[in-house]
Design a protein around this motif. Structure first.
Motif, PDB file in Angstrom:
ATOM      1  N   ILE A   7       0.892  -1.263  -0.039  1.00 47.14           N
ATOM      2  CA  ILE A   7       0.158   0.068  -0.156  1.00 47.14           C
ATOM      3  C   ILE A   7       0.992   1.167   0.167  1.00 47.14           C
ATOM      4  O   ILE A   7       1.933   1.272   0.819  1.00 47.14           O
ATOM      5  N   ALA A   8       0.683   1.932  -0.838  1.00 45.50           N
ATOM      6  CA  ALA A   8       1.753   3.075  -1.064  1.00 45.50           C
ATOM      7  C   ALA A   8       0.998   4.675  -1.401  1.00 45.50           C
ATOM      8  O   ALA A   8      -0.420   4.539  -1.878  1.00 45.50           O
ATOM      9  N   CYS A   9       1.623   5.369  -1.126  1.00 42.96           N
ATOM     10  CA  CYS A   9       1.237   7.015  -1.254  1.00 42.96           C
ATOM     11  C   CYS A   9       1.612   7.299  -2.632  1.00 42.96           C
ATOM     12  O   CYS A   9       2.507   7.345  -3.187  1.00 42.96           O
ATOM     13  N   GLU A  10       0.415   7.869  -3.379  1.00 45.28           N
ATOM     14  CA  GLU A  10       0.651   8.086  -4.790  1.00 45.28           C
ATOM     15  C   GLU A  10       1.602   9.363  -4.903  1.00 45.28           C
ATOM     16  O   GLU A  10       2.207   9.333  -6.296  1.00 45.28           O
ATOM     17  N   THR A  11       1.994  10.053  -4.115  1.00 43.02           N
ATOM     18  CA  THR A  11       3.108  11.182  -4.028  1.00 43.02           C
ATOM     19  C   THR A  11       4.233  10.389  -4.771  1.00 43.02           C
ATOM     20  O   THR A  11       5.052  11.279  -5.274  1.00 43.02           O
ATOM     21  N   LEU A  12       4.437   9.168  -4.148  1.00 45.04           N
ATOM     22  CA  LEU A  12       5.897   8.582  -4.326  1.00 45.04           C
ATOM     23  C   LEU A  12       5.569   7.581  -5.767  1.00 45.04           C
ATOM     24  O   LEU A  12       6.584   6.778  -6.068  1.00 45.04           O
ATOM     25  N   PRO A  28       1.278  -6.868  -6.006  1.00 48.69           N
ATOM     26  CA  PRO A  28       0.375  -5.957  -6.250  1.00 48.69           C
ATOM     27  C   PRO A  28       0.783  -4.416  -5.464  1.00 48.69           C
ATOM     28  O   PRO A  28       0.946  -4.783  -4.402  1.00 48.69           O
ATOM     29  N   ILE A  29       0.377  -3.555  -6.009  1.00 51.76           N
ATOM     30  CA  ILE A  29       0.365  -2.129  -5.239  1.00 51.76           C
ATOM     31  C   ILE A  29      -1.062  -1.393  -5.299  1.00 51.76           C
ATOM     32  O   ILE A  29      -1.679  -1.468  -6.233  1.00 51.76           O
ATOM     33  N   ILE A  30      -1.291  -1.031  -4.093  1.00 46.11           N
ATOM     34  CA  ILE A  30      -2.573  -0.287  -4.001  1.00 46.11           C
ATOM     35  C   ILE A  30      -2.074   1.104  -3.570  1.00 46.11           C
ATOM     36  O   ILE A  30      -1.386   1.403  -2.681  1.00 46.11           O
ATOM     37  N   TRP A  31      -2.498   2.033  -4.484  1.00 43.28           N
ATOM     38  CA  TRP A  31      -2.462   3.478  -4.391  1.00 43.28           C
ATOM     39  C   TRP A  31      -3.265   4.201  -3.226  1.00 43.28           C
ATOM     40  O   TRP A  31      -4.399   4.077  -3.581  1.00 43.28           O
ATOM     41  N   ILE A  32      -2.655   5.172  -2.553  1.00 48.61           N
ATOM     42  CA  ILE A  32      -3.658   5.868  -1.623  1.00 48.61           C
ATOM     43  C   ILE A  32      -3.266   7.445  -2.123  1.00 48.61           C
ATOM     44  O   ILE A  32      -2.120   7.743  -2.432  1.00 48.61           O
ATOM     45  N   LYS A  33      -4.444   8.101  -2.382  1.00 44.94           N
ATOM     46  CA  LYS A  33      -4.266   9.515  -2.940  1.00 44.94           C
ATOM     47  C   LYS A  33      -3.621  10.521  -2.060  1.00 44.94           C
ATOM     48  O   LYS A  33      -3.444  10.358  -0.857  1.00 44.94           O
ATOM     49  N   SER A  34      -2.733  11.523  -2.635  1.00 46.85           N
ATOM     50  CA  SER A  34      -2.124  12.290  -1.856  1.00 46.85           C
ATOM     51  C   SER A  34      -2.654  13.282  -1.401  1.00 46.85           C
ATOM     52  O   SER A  34      -3.998  13.473  -1.609  1.00 46.85           O
ATOM     53  N   GLY A  35      -2.219  13.988  -0.193  1.00 45.65           N
ATOM     54  CA  GLY A  35      -2.695  15.027   0.419  1.00 45.65           C
ATOM     55  C   GLY A  35      -3.410  14.730   1.763  1.00 45.65           C
ATOM     56  O   GLY A  35      -3.775  15.592   2.392  1.00 45.65           O
ATOM     57  N   ARG A  42      -7.425  11.183   8.565  1.00 48.38           N
ATOM     58  CA  ARG A  42      -8.037  10.990   7.490  1.00 48.38           C
ATOM     59  C   ARG A  42      -7.173   9.628   6.847  1.00 48.38           C
ATOM     60  O   ARG A  42      -7.737   8.574   6.046  1.00 48.38           O
ATOM     61  N   LEU A  43      -5.917   9.981   6.844  1.00 47.07           N
ATOM     62  CA  LEU A  43      -4.884   9.167   6.381  1.00 47.07           C
ATOM     63  C   LEU A  43      -4.866   7.820   6.889  1.00 47.07           C
ATOM     64  O   LEU A  43      -4.897   6.694   6.239  1.00 47.07           O
ATOM     65  N   ARG A  44      -5.058   7.836   8.390  1.00 46.28           N
ATOM     66  CA  ARG A  44      -4.831   6.449   9.161  1.00 46.28           C
ATOM     67  C   ARG A  44      -6.005   5.728   8.746  1.00 46.28           C
ATOM     68  O   ARG A  44      -6.168   4.660   8.317  1.00 46.28           O
ATOM     69  N   LYS A  45      -7.295   6.507   8.471  1.00 47.01           N
ATOM     70  CA  LYS A  45      -8.343   5.727   8.083  1.00 47.01           C
ATOM     71  C   LYS A  45      -8.343   5.157   6.744  1.00 47.01           C
ATOM     72  O   LYS A  45      -8.710   4.231   6.462  1.00 47.01           O
ATOM     73  N   ALA A  46      -7.989   5.806   5.848  1.00 42.20           N
ATOM     74  CA  ALA A  46      -7.939   5.401   4.487  1.00 42.20           C
ATOM     75  C   ALA A  46      -6.923   4.235   4.317  1.00 42.20           C
ATOM     76  O   ALA A  46      -7.170   3.435   3.563  1.00 42.20           O
ATOM     77  N   ILE A  47      -5.677   4.202   5.347  1.00 43.71           N
ATOM     78  CA  ILE A  47      -4.975   2.994   5.000  1.00 43.71           C
ATOM     79  C   ILE A  47      -5.754   1.968   5.518  1.00 43.71           C
ATOM     80  O   ILE A  47      -5.701   0.646   5.181  1.00 43.71           O
ATOM     81  N   GLN A  48      -6.260   2.172   6.849  1.00 42.12           N
ATOM     82  CA  GLN A  48      -6.808   1.295   7.615  1.00 42.12           C
ATOM     83  C   GLN A  48      -7.922   0.244   6.869  1.00 42.12           C
ATOM     84  O   GLN A  48      -8.207  -0.815   6.804  1.00 42.12           O
ATOM     85  N   ASP A  49      -8.744   1.266   6.138  1.00 39.22           N
ATOM     86  CA  ASP A  49      -9.991   0.955   5.287  1.00 39.22           C
ATOM     87  C   ASP A  49      -9.269  -0.226   4.220  1.00 39.22           C
ATOM     88  O   ASP A  49      -9.861  -1.315   3.949  1.00 39.22           O
ATOM     89  N   GLN A  50      -8.101   0.031   3.621  1.00 37.13           N
ATOM     90  CA  GLN A  50      -7.600  -0.758   2.731  1.00 37.13           C
ATOM     91  C   GLN A  50      -7.220  -2.343   3.366  1.00 37.13           C
ATOM     92  O   GLN A  50      -7.326  -3.274   2.840  1.00 37.13           O
ATOM     93  N   ILE A  51      -6.466  -1.846   4.440  1.00 34.82           N
ATOM     94  CA  ILE A  51      -5.804  -3.218   5.440  1.00 34.82           C
ATOM     95  C   ILE A  51      -6.845  -4.129   5.405  1.00 34.82           C
ATOM     96  O   ILE A  51      -7.233  -5.304   5.373  1.00 34.82           O
ATOM     97  N   ASN A  52      -8.356  -3.330   5.889  1.00 35.16           N
ATOM     98  CA  ASN A  52      -9.426  -4.298   6.450  1.00 35.16           C
ATOM     99  C   ASN A  52     -10.089  -5.075   5.039  1.00 35.16           C
ATOM    100  O   ASN A  52     -10.479  -6.332   5.407  1.00 35.16           O
ATOM    101  N   ARG A  53      -9.607  -4.520   3.916  1.00 36.46           N
ATOM    102  CA  ARG A  53     -10.158  -5.365   2.719  1.00 36.46           C
ATOM    103  C   ARG A  53      -9.240  -6.252   2.079  1.00 36.46           C
ATOM    104  O   ARG A  53      -9.693  -7.089   1.257  1.00 36.46           O
ATOM    105  N   ILE A  54      -8.013  -6.531   2.875  1.00 32.47           N
ATOM    106  CA  ILE A  54      -7.123  -7.600   2.249  1.00 32.47           C
ATOM    107  C   ILE A  54      -7.020  -8.483   3.181  1.00 32.47           C
ATOM    108  O   ILE A  54      -7.236  -8.710   4.468  1.00 32.47           O
ATOM    109  N   ASP A  55      -6.806  -9.787   2.460  1.00 34.41           N
ATOM    110  CA  ASP A  55      -6.910 -11.126   3.055  1.00 34.41           C
ATOM    111  C   ASP A  55      -5.810 -11.958   2.376  1.00 34.41           C
ATOM    112  O   ASP A  55      -5.339 -11.686   1.198  1.00 34.41           O
ATOM    113  N   ASN A  56      -5.553 -13.035   3.155  1.00 32.90           N
ATOM    114  CA  ASN A  56      -4.873 -14.186   2.476  1.00 32.90           C
ATOM    115  C   ASN A  56      -3.347 -13.659   2.067  1.00 32.90           C
ATOM    116  O   ASN A  56      -2.698 -13.917   0.970  1.00 32.90           O
TER     117      ASN A  56
END
Lengths: 94, 220
Positions: A7-12, A28-35, A42-56
């Motif tokens: 999971i990576a920040c789009e700025t990079l 695979p790479i999941i992008w989180i939008k910049s800013g 909000r950033l913590r929640k955005a990353i946690q939301d992605q983590i919550n959707r990942i399994d295996n």
């Protein structure tokens, strides 16, 4: 071979893709939008939301810095979270 | 290569944050005999303006400004290599002494402001970071600057901004300079309280305030 996802920040994005191509990164790479760092909650929640959707996966690799403490409190009960020991991306760019 | 093509290339190099391209375009500008002022204000500075506008709109972030500033500075050092000190002075909108205040080492924002001021045609004397108050005043006097600009990133170093004003008053030279401050904990309220002349919340605002201060100086 560990099953990992990034999971990576789009700025990079340019820099991450350069490395990913060079290393022929198989994850695979999941992008989180910049800013979102301007409101760390909000950033913590955005990353946690992605983590919550990942399994295996065994490893969730976060390509973020601590980014205003946005990473504090992240939970991944079924995977290992790995992130670089760095404050934020500014250190990379300056 | 035609002049406009070179100017466009200079602009594009900064917009695309490509230092190599910026250096290449700078060398072409010098070879073609473009005036440094023109190459900077009609080429490079337009690129910085694009990035600055995108930043204000929330479409790019500090890393992109840093990369664009790098490209800008890389080109400027080639373009101005042959300028004399007099030529640099004459061309400028005003002379600004910029620094990060005594006790403080955060300078990324200050560097962005410096680059944008330079892009806007100001002559910059950058004293770096953690600069003693006395040295700021000493150099301001020696180099006859128009504006003293200082950045403080911590509440514990903000007092240095007030100290600079005190020293200027003690030496009876407060009126010789315009003083502007910025930095995360700094505010218009603080700046008014300590008797400075202007506050800029963002780099773009800093540029606008610097121009306004120069207009005040000339009008006065």
């Amino acid at each position: 071979m560990n099953k990992s996802i990034v999971i990576a920040c789009e700025t990079l994005s340019d820099e991450v893709m350069l490395v990913a191509n060079e290393l022929k990164l198989p994850y695979p790479i999941i992008w989180i939008k910049s800013g979102l760092h301007t409101t760390p909650e909000r950033l913590r929640k955005a990353i946690q939301d992605q983590i919550n959707r990942i399994d295996n996966v065994e490893n969730i690799i976060l390509l973020f810095g601590i980014c205003g403490n946005s990473l504090l409190g992240l939970q991944a009960p079924k995977a290992r979270i790995i992130f670089p020991k760095v404050d934020d991306c500014i250190a990379l760019f300056s | 290569m035609e002049k406009q093509q070179i100017l466009d290339k200079l602009k594009k190099a900064v917009e695309e944050m490509e230092s190599d391209l910026a250096e290449e375009a700078a060398k072409e500008a010098v070879a073609a005999g473009l005036s440094p002022q023109e190459a900077i204000s009609d080429g490079l500075a337009k690129g910085m303006q694009t990035l600055s506008d995108l930043f204000d709109e929330g479409d790019v972030f500090v890393p992109q400004l840093l990369l664009a500033a790098e490209a800008f500075e890389a080109a400027v050092s080639i373009i101005t290599a042959t300028m004399t000190v007099e030529e640099k002075s004459q061309a400028s909108q005003g002379k600004v002494l910029i620094h990060t205040v005594q006790g403080d080492i955060h300078d990324i924002g200050k560097n962005i402001v410096k680059t944008m001021l330079s892009a806007s045609g100001f002559e910059i004397i950058d004293l770096g970071r953690d600069v003693p108050v006395e040295e700021v005043v000493k150099i301001a006097v020696e180099r006859k600057v128009d504006i003293i600009a200082g950045s403080a990133l911590m509440t514990t170093t903000m007092p240095s901004q007030r100290d600079i004003i005190s020293v200027l008053k003690e030496e009876g030279i407060r009126d010789q300079f315009k003083v502007m401050y910025g930095g995360a904990p700094v505010s218009q309220e603080w700046v008014d309280k300590i008797g400075a002349d202007a506050y800029g919340e963002t780099a773009s605002e800093a540029i606008a305030k610097a121009k306004a201060l120069m207009a005040e100086k000339k009008g006065a």
